[in-house]
Every structure is written in structure tokens, then in C-alpha cells.
Design an enzyme around this catalytic site. Sequence first.
Site, PDB file in Angstrom:
ATOM      1  CB  SER A   1      -1.028  -0.241   1.131  1.00 23.25           C
ATOM      2  OG  SER A   1      -1.857   0.929   0.999  1.00 23.25           O
TER       3      SER A   1
ATOM      4  CG  ASP B   1      -2.600  -0.566  -2.967  1.00 27.73           C
ATOM      5  OD1 ASP B   1      -2.201   0.253  -2.489  1.00 27.73           O
ATOM      6  OD2 ASP B   1      -3.335  -1.376  -2.519  1.00 27.73           O
TER       7      ASP B   1
END
Length: 584
Positions: free
Chosen positions: A148, A306
Site C-alpha cells: 500500500s 496500489d
Amino acid sequence: MLETTIQQKVNHWLDGNYDNETKEAIKKLSETDLADAFYKDLEFGTGGLRGLMGVGTNRMNRYTVGAATQGLSNYLKKSFPNKKEGDISVAIAYDSRNNSPEFAQIVADVFSANDIKVYLFTALRPTPELSFAIRHLGCKSGVVLTASHNPKEYNGYKAYWEDGGQVVAPHDKNIITEVQAIKSVDEIKFEGKPDLIRSIGVEIDKEYLYQILEPLADKKTREIVKRQKDLSIVYTPIHGTGITLVPKALRKLRFENIHVVEEQALTDGNFPTVVYPNPEEAEAMTLALKKAKEVNADVVMATDPDADRVGIAVKNKEGDFVLMNGNQTFALLVAYNLEAWKNAGKINGNQMVIKTIVTTELIKEITQKYGVNIYDTLTGFKHIAALIESKKQAGSKEEFILGGEESYGYLIGDEVRDKDGVASCASIALLAAYAKDKGFSLFEWLIEIYKEYGFYLEQLVSITKKGQQGASQIEEMMKTFRQNPPKKLAGSDLLSVYDYQNQTILDVQKGTSKPMETDLPKSNVLAFYTEDGSKISMRPSGTEPKIKFYFSVKDDLDKTEDYEKVKKELQAKIQKQIVDLGIN
């Protein structure tokens, strides 16, 4: 001197069937680094498996990724028994981080070696598209390789179930049990079966974009976009996967004035232009804001590597760009989407919005006005997805409109079961066009929301405590706040403490406690409520070596011109609360 259990783990790797490069790397580690690398095994937190890349049981590497996949494979076979080769299928995606493609191939090989059919994206893709692909392809599970918004040294492994949501209880614990049952690296099947691995890509892109965009653009919305097609949008993917689909989504909505930050359009796991690839960090928005000034943008948007989180910036009354936090962006998204549903005549009291317990209470105020149900979940978007699915399984007729959390993650519609930066960017562009069509800015709209519902100001304070020692310090901090909460914060009496771990409510002034009425699972979270309406929540991060404090204060805002004055007063209150908690 290493602890016995740590030394045993080290010896196991040195003596086991691990590659020589790994063994040599272990031998070069200092005693401190060895302890951090082996003192525990990576566990599924709020965002799955996540950690520093390197050798060891507490690191992301070929073997921990392989063990996680072998354990997940074993669990899938137990969950869906009596299946022939290829009957169980999974989808795999990966982001722009270093080693993500290699880890994705390892995952594909291990799954296929266990007779599980694999749909593997041919190139990097946003996490929300993986969530969509699972249900679209009828998969039983899925994995995305990403950390992330973490720093470049990290990578991670998000595991999903057949509903398209990240694994939650009991699956998360059961998978870990299967992983822990693997006693030898020789039990991991690394030799894949190419015939069971199928490449996917543009055909999923097309269907995903259609499904997330179609509900957003009714006839009235399309007419607004037609009038505001020149809305000036600056977008940066911060070297991540958003570049693959966000500009395309905006163009499909017929926006024509899109400016991509070229320096950050290159996918690069080293994230060379930023300190942290996190749209929550002002520094990560520097280049986007520079571009915004050059092109006189109406709105600035940035997604993390992401592409599941979105940060935005808008112009204030003086024409300067200001960053909005996740609570503010979510409030605007809720106000816009509920107004759109109302104008379309689709609200009948059987709709719902979902937020997390640390997200602003302003959302509740807005939903109440529109007669829409509001639900709270624990922190972590997987809990929002799980609530959507559990209501569906229970036969609920409630329509999910959107969900969100303060950490810049939002989900509009039910086609995806995770926070979706692509759909969020599309919706943010639409609400900006809507506002401009009405003759006001997003900043002015936010102030009007504050005037109507109350001025909620939030601030997140994160304290980093790395390694084994840091984990102990965080544990001790939570213990102290749980057992000895302060009597006052910023001069206001602390009335109650909601303890989500013990599921009790403490009356601080009386010193009495009662059970909390909740359907939420137990979680190591505390929430302090003061007499002046403040709320301070605290929890250890499930994905980073941090303890997080969420401050929320409130006051009335009667006139637009009082905005800066009231804001400064609320900021001063939060600073005093920080001092009183002793975390400054």
C-alpha cells in the site's frame, strides 16, 4: 545473546533447504537485526501480511510468501473439498513495488503446484481491480502483492476471499494456523504447473471500468460533465498502479482537461520523487501542487502505489491550494452521493453508508439528514466489505451507497469489496464538476457542510516504535491508557472510555464499568469521550510499527468568515489534548 527461540529459528533457516544466498545474508546480520528478523512470524493485520523485505520469518521474502501461499492453498482445499485439479481458482495482482512481480510469480507457482487454477495479471494493476476480478471470474480467493502506502523497504501480501473482500475471521486465523503447521520449507510446493496459470489483463480492465463507472454517470450527471468537461484535473499516481486506469476512467467520463504529473507517472518501486508514497503526506503532493498552480487546476488527486487510497487538494477562498484530509474528502463524497440519490428519487430509508469507528462522526450527521442508515465497523476496510457481505448473506434489502475511512480509503457502489482509488477519483471529479456547475468550489462546499452540521476537525498522530522493543513499548502504552486514563483533557472532563478489547464502557468520573452493547469483534482500541464533545481514539497499527491517535473535536460555525478563527481554536484544543496525553 539471542533468545533461545530466536536462535532456534535462525538455525532452522541455516540448516534447512534454503538457498545459499539467503543463508549468506543471514550470516551477515548483526545480533539486533537477527532478532528483529526472526523474533516473530509475519501475521495478517488490518491490511494482510506486510513487512520489510529481507531474510527471516518476520520479513517479506520468497519463503514467507511461499509459506503464506502454501497455507492458503491448504485452507482452500479444506474449505472446498472434493475438487478436481483446476476446480478451485484464484486471481493474483501486484503493484509497482520492488519484488512485487517476482513475489506474484512465486504465489502463482505455489497455487498451481497445489492444483489450483490461477488468473495472473500480465502487468501491475490497482488493488481494487483484483477485488473485482475475484467475483467476476468466480474465484474462491485472491492475492495482491503490495504494501500500500508504506515506505519503499516494505512489501506485502493481501489475501482475499470469494466475496472479493480481504480475509476476515475466521479465515484469517485459520490461514495462519495452516501456515504455522508448515514445519519445513520442503512442504512448500514451489514448482508450479504452467498449464494451470492463465494470463489476464485488458479484458478485465474493460469490464471493471464499465461496472464502476456506469452507476456514477446518469443522464443528469452526464449533462453536468458535458458543461464542465474542461474541469482542470491534476492527477499523480506517485509511481504506482493508478496510472494504468485512473486517467482512462476520467476520460471515459468525458473529462478532457486532465494533467498527469509526468515525473511520477513512471512506475518505480523506489519512489524516487517522494520520501513516502503516501497521499496522506503533504510532501508526496509537492509535485502535483506545483503542476496545479501551473495549469490553474480545479482539483488535485493522488493515489498510493496500489491505487486504493486517494488524497486531494482544492483551492481555498484566497485561491491557494489546501490539502483535504480523509475525513473531509469522505464527507464531501457522502454529501454528493446522497444528494445524487435523493435527486434521482432512490432514497427510501433502505440505504446504508458504512464507516469505521475512528472516522469522523460528521458522516452520521449527514446520513441522518437524508434518512440513510449508518453503520460503524472496526478499523480496516476488510470490515466494511465483511459487513456488506454479511448483510447480503442475511437477506438484507439494504442498498449500499458508499463506505469510507479516515485514512483516505473510499468505496462507491458494490462492484468492488475494498477501498477503490479508481472509482473514488472518478466520483471526486464528478462532485467537483457538480460544484463548479453550481458556482462554488469544493472548499466552499465543505464550509457549508460545517455550517449545517457542525465544524468537525480531526487530526491523526502516529508514533513509530520499531522492532521487538518498539512492540513492547506500544503494548505498555495501551496498557497504561486502559488502566489509568486521564481525568481531564484540554480542561474538559473525560466522561467515558470505550474499550473495544474488553468490550466495556468505563464511567471515568464514577469509576464504574458496564458491558458495551456491540456486534463488533474484540479489538485493541480505546476511545475517550470528553464533556465538550471531543473524541480521542487510539490503537496499535495492524500494518506498521506504530501506535495511532485519532483526535476529533467539534464546534459551531455560524459564518463563513469565522472559519479560520474556529479552526485555530479547534487546532489549539487538539494540541492541548496531545500534551495532556503525554504523547507530544
